[in-house]
Write a protein that holds these residues in place. Structure first.
Motif, short mmCIF file in Angstrom:
data_model
loop_
_atom_site.label_atom_id
_atom_site.label_comp_id
_atom_site.label_asym_id
_atom_site.label_seq_id
_atom_site.Cartn_x
_atom_site.Cartn_y
_atom_site.Cartn_z
N ALA A 24 -8.40 7.23 -6.73
CA ALA A 24 -8.41 7.28 -8.25
C ALA A 24 -9.47 7.83 -9.09
O ALA A 24 -9.06 8.12 -10.31
CB ALA A 24 -7.97 5.83 -8.50
N ARG A 26 -12.30 10.15 -10.86
CA ARG A 26 -12.38 11.44 -11.61
C ARG A 26 -10.99 12.24 -11.24
O ARG A 26 -11.12 13.19 -10.73
CB ARG A 26 -13.63 11.95 -10.79
CG ARG A 26 -14.81 11.25 -11.05
CD ARG A 26 -15.97 11.81 -10.44
NE ARG A 26 -16.22 12.89 -11.07
CZ ARG A 26 -17.28 13.98 -10.94
NH1 ARG A 26 -17.96 13.60 -9.63
NH2 ARG A 26 -17.59 14.70 -11.33
N LEU A 27 -9.80 11.76 -11.79
CA LEU A 27 -8.81 12.56 -11.67
C LEU A 27 -8.57 13.95 -12.45
O LEU A 27 -7.87 14.83 -12.24
CB LEU A 27 -7.52 11.79 -11.68
CG LEU A 27 -6.93 10.66 -10.87
CD1 LEU A 27 -5.95 9.90 -11.21
CD2 LEU A 27 -6.90 11.08 -9.35
N ASP A 28 -9.67 13.92 -13.33
CA ASP A 28 -9.58 14.96 -14.19
C ASP A 28 -10.65 16.21 -13.74
O ASP A 28 -10.96 17.06 -14.37
CB ASP A 28 -10.19 14.83 -15.75
CG ASP A 28 -11.23 14.24 -15.91
OD1 ASP A 28 -11.94 13.67 -14.79
OD2 ASP A 28 -11.94 13.81 -16.85
N PHE A 86 -4.97 12.06 -15.81
CA PHE A 86 -4.84 10.65 -15.42
C PHE A 86 -3.57 10.46 -15.26
O PHE A 86 -2.96 9.68 -14.52
CB PHE A 86 -5.84 9.76 -15.81
CG PHE A 86 -5.92 8.57 -15.05
CD1 PHE A 86 -6.88 8.22 -14.09
CD2 PHE A 86 -4.99 7.58 -15.55
CE1 PHE A 86 -6.84 6.78 -13.32
CE2 PHE A 86 -5.14 6.15 -14.97
CZ PHE A 86 -5.80 5.96 -13.87
N ARG A 89 -1.38 12.27 -12.66
CA ARG A 89 -1.99 12.33 -11.20
C ARG A 89 -2.16 11.12 -10.67
O ARG A 89 -1.95 10.85 -9.49
CB ARG A 89 -3.47 12.97 -11.22
CG ARG A 89 -3.24 14.67 -11.25
CD ARG A 89 -4.71 15.20 -11.43
NE ARG A 89 -4.64 16.59 -11.25
CZ ARG A 89 -5.52 17.58 -11.78
NH1 ARG A 89 -6.53 16.92 -12.16
NH2 ARG A 89 -5.57 18.61 -11.66
N ILE A 90 -2.17 10.05 -11.35
CA ILE A 90 -2.23 8.54 -11.00
C ILE A 90 -0.86 8.30 -10.25
O ILE A 90 -0.65 7.45 -9.34
CB ILE A 90 -2.30 7.39 -12.07
CG1 ILE A 90 -2.63 6.22 -11.42
CG2 ILE A 90 -0.97 7.29 -13.08
CD1 ILE A 90 -3.69 6.12 -10.52
N ARG A 133 -3.91 13.58 -5.12
CA ARG A 133 -4.47 13.60 -6.37
C ARG A 133 -4.00 14.81 -7.15
O ARG A 133 -4.51 15.42 -7.99
CB ARG A 133 -6.01 13.82 -6.23
CG ARG A 133 -6.64 12.52 -5.94
CD ARG A 133 -8.00 12.84 -5.18
NE ARG A 133 -8.94 13.41 -5.96
CZ ARG A 133 -9.68 12.75 -7.26
NH1 ARG A 133 -9.70 11.50 -7.09
NH2 ARG A 133 -10.35 13.60 -7.80
#
Length: 559
Positions: A24, A26-28, A86, A89-90, A133
């Motif tokens: 989870a 730093r999904l950016d 986020f 990608r979550i 991710r």
């Protein structure tokens, strides 16, 4: 070595928490891949309009978009312009973590210790983490495939109608995820048939007879360790109905487009042709195995998940042995061995290859690796139980060495997981990075946002993108500009004709192969200093209207 269900449950919950903690943050960090951006825009269309229409040529099935809506609603998003990486990608993160939870359904098939180790490998595998991710369908396909196998196993063990319905629903979800679900389905059929044939050849029967005290109540145990299987027409029918209902509801956009379910069938011809005669993405049969076991992108770099592949081979060998496992585990793991082998062979045979496709068969290897690792541990510590002191010492030492080697292998995976996901997330030296967006595109997005702030027309920009190249993920990175103000052209002549009667664009984004023709048709004065990487070997030039550029530079100097 036997673990209680309570201890296993606690271990799986801990692994779920650890997997979420790994996936989870730093999904950016990594820029959006073109495919991710494409899927995000498609989901945003569903968010904004409430409608979905299946395209049999692109985008795959609808389930990713429908399952993204809860994330967008929870974050209060109402349009694409408001969304972040986020938000999208979550969704694969949740389903990647959910793979560990599904192991509870197959504890008696894998074995408790093997299930815990498989959960650990799922949590730290670099490939599993990387594509968990990644906002594409692959992780969801793996999740629903395991769900279908697990509920099918529960059906075989209990013969309860509820498991038939759930299994059918999961198959429907597979169909609604991606067209390549048929490969997993075909491998499952082949795995079931081959495991029965192997059992027949090795043990002389597909089931064993266990006479009861009363001959009138003689029972049979089938190859799955349950009562003799039957055709179960009622349960089979219920499963088919559940699969059909899920497919119809999702592909028809809840009854709004009845063409969708038909297109989902005709799409197979499109994907068969694409897979057999790929114009792009053609790779040799060993491509996936090379990525997993021995990837050498540059001097000083070597990546490998061969630890998992090697343990999977051991797990498969143990399952095929006559007495390697208890009857229920032996039969489930035999099925898993043949299923994984068949699916690996199918993906190897298809010329069209993209690295995320390896998840489907690699997850089967991870499950078998859990079996193999637990078998090695169990054998090592069983051998160490010797009465004679000198044998006890040396065999205990050997068992400790085996345990340490497995721990080192797990540590190696954890280190690679960190590097590939957080140090080299968009680097060509990462085996799972494929035609990925350059990190400089984020600078382009910041420039576009800055230009919009100083634009004279109420903060709106007019952007023209002219390139015969695939322009994705640009629509994602200009998403905060009104869609009506952004246009895309492949041919400069079409661009010049379509915009002749319109005001000159504020920003023109183009590639070098059309630069001369764009320059010849350009109206007005433009600053032409900026260039950004879009993908490997693809640069885009950014022209900004001179007056807007002057205002932009002035705004930067004031900060």
């Amino acid at each position: 070595m036997n673990l209680s269900r309570v201890l296993v449950g606690a271990a799986l919950i801990g692994l779920i928490a650890a997997a979420l903690a790994i996936r989870a943050p730093r999904l950016d960090l990594r820029p959006m891949h073109g495919d991710e951006a494409n899927q995000a825009v498609k989901a945003a269309v569903l968010l904004e309009s409430g409608r979905y229409r299946y395209d049999p040529f692109e985008h795959h099935g609808p389930i990713l978009y429908w399952l993204t809506l809860p994330s967008l609603w929870l974050h209060g998003r109402t349009s694409l312009a408001e969304t972040t990486e986020f938000d999208f990608r979550i969704v694969p993160v949740v389903f990647g973590v959910g793979l560990i939870g599904l192991l509870w359904l197959v504890l008696d098939g894998l074995g408790r210790g093997a299930a815990v180790i498989a959960g650990l490998l799922t949590a730290i595998s670099p490939a599993m983490v990387f594509y968990s991710r990644y906002y594409i369908q692959e992780t969801l396909l793996v999740f629903f495939t395991l769900a279908a196998l697990a509920t099918g196993w529960r059906l075989a063990r209990s013969r309860k109608l509820v498991w038939a319905v759930l299994c059918g629903a999961c198959i429907g979800m597979m169909h609604a995820t991606k067209e390549t679900w048929v490969l997993s389905a075909a491998a499952a059929v082949a795995g079931g048939a081959l495991s029965l044939v192997w059992t027949r050849a090795r043990e002389g029967a597909w089931w064993q007879r266990h006479p009861a005290a009363d001959p009138a109540h003689e029972t049979h145990t089938d190859a799955w360790g349950t009562r003799r299987l039957g055709v179960w027409p009622g349960r089979l029918f219920a499963g088919l109905i559940a699969a059909g209902v899920v497919t119809l509801v999702l592909y028809s956009s809840f009854g709004r487009d009845w063409r969708g379910p038909l297109d989902s069938i005709s799409a197979f011809a499109v994907y068969v042709q694409r897979g057999s005669r790929p114009e792009l993405h053609a790779h040799p049969w060993y491509y996936y195995l090379e990525l997993l076991t021995a990837f050498r992108p540059a001097k000083g770099f070597f990546w490998s998940e061969g630890f998992v592949v090697g343990l999977a081979v051991i797990g498969g060998a143990v399952s095929l042995a006559h007495d390697g496992l208890a009857p229920p585990q032996r039969c489930f793991c035999r099925f898993l061995t043949f299923y994984t082998f068949a699916l690996t062979a199918l993906y190897a045979a298809i010329s069209y290859k993209t690295p995320w496709c390896l998840l489907s068969f690699f997850h089967g290897m991870i499950l078998l690796a859990g079996v193999g690792a637990w078998a090695v541990l169990r054998r090592a510590w069983t051998w160490s139980r010797e009465v004679r002191a000198w044998r006890f010492f040396f065999r205990s030492l050997a068992a400790g060495v085996v345990t340490a080697l497995l721990a080192v292998g797990a540590g190696h995976l954890g280190r690679e997981c960190y590097w590939l996901n957080f140090r080299l997330p968009a680097d060509y030296r990462n085996p799972y990075v494929y035609a990925h967006t350059s990190t400089s595109v984020k600078n382009l997005a910041r420039t576009i946002d800055g230009l919009a702030e100083v634009a004279p027309r109420a903060g709106q920009l007019t952007i023209h993108v002219v390139t015969p190249e695939n322009y994705w993920p640009l629509p994602w990175y200009v998403r905060r500009v009104s869609p009506e103000s952004v246009g895309y052209w492949h041919d400069p002549a079409d661009w010049a004709r379509d915009t002749a009667a319109l005001p000159a664009a504020d920003v023109v984004i183009l590639t070098a192969d059309v630069q001369d023709r764009v320059d010849a048709a350009l109206r007005g004065d433009y600053n032409r200093q900026m260039m950004y990487g879009l993908r490997p070997d693809v640069l885009v030039h950014v022209y900004v209207r001179e007056s807007l550029w002057t205002a932009f530079i002035a705004s930067r100097e004031q900060r």
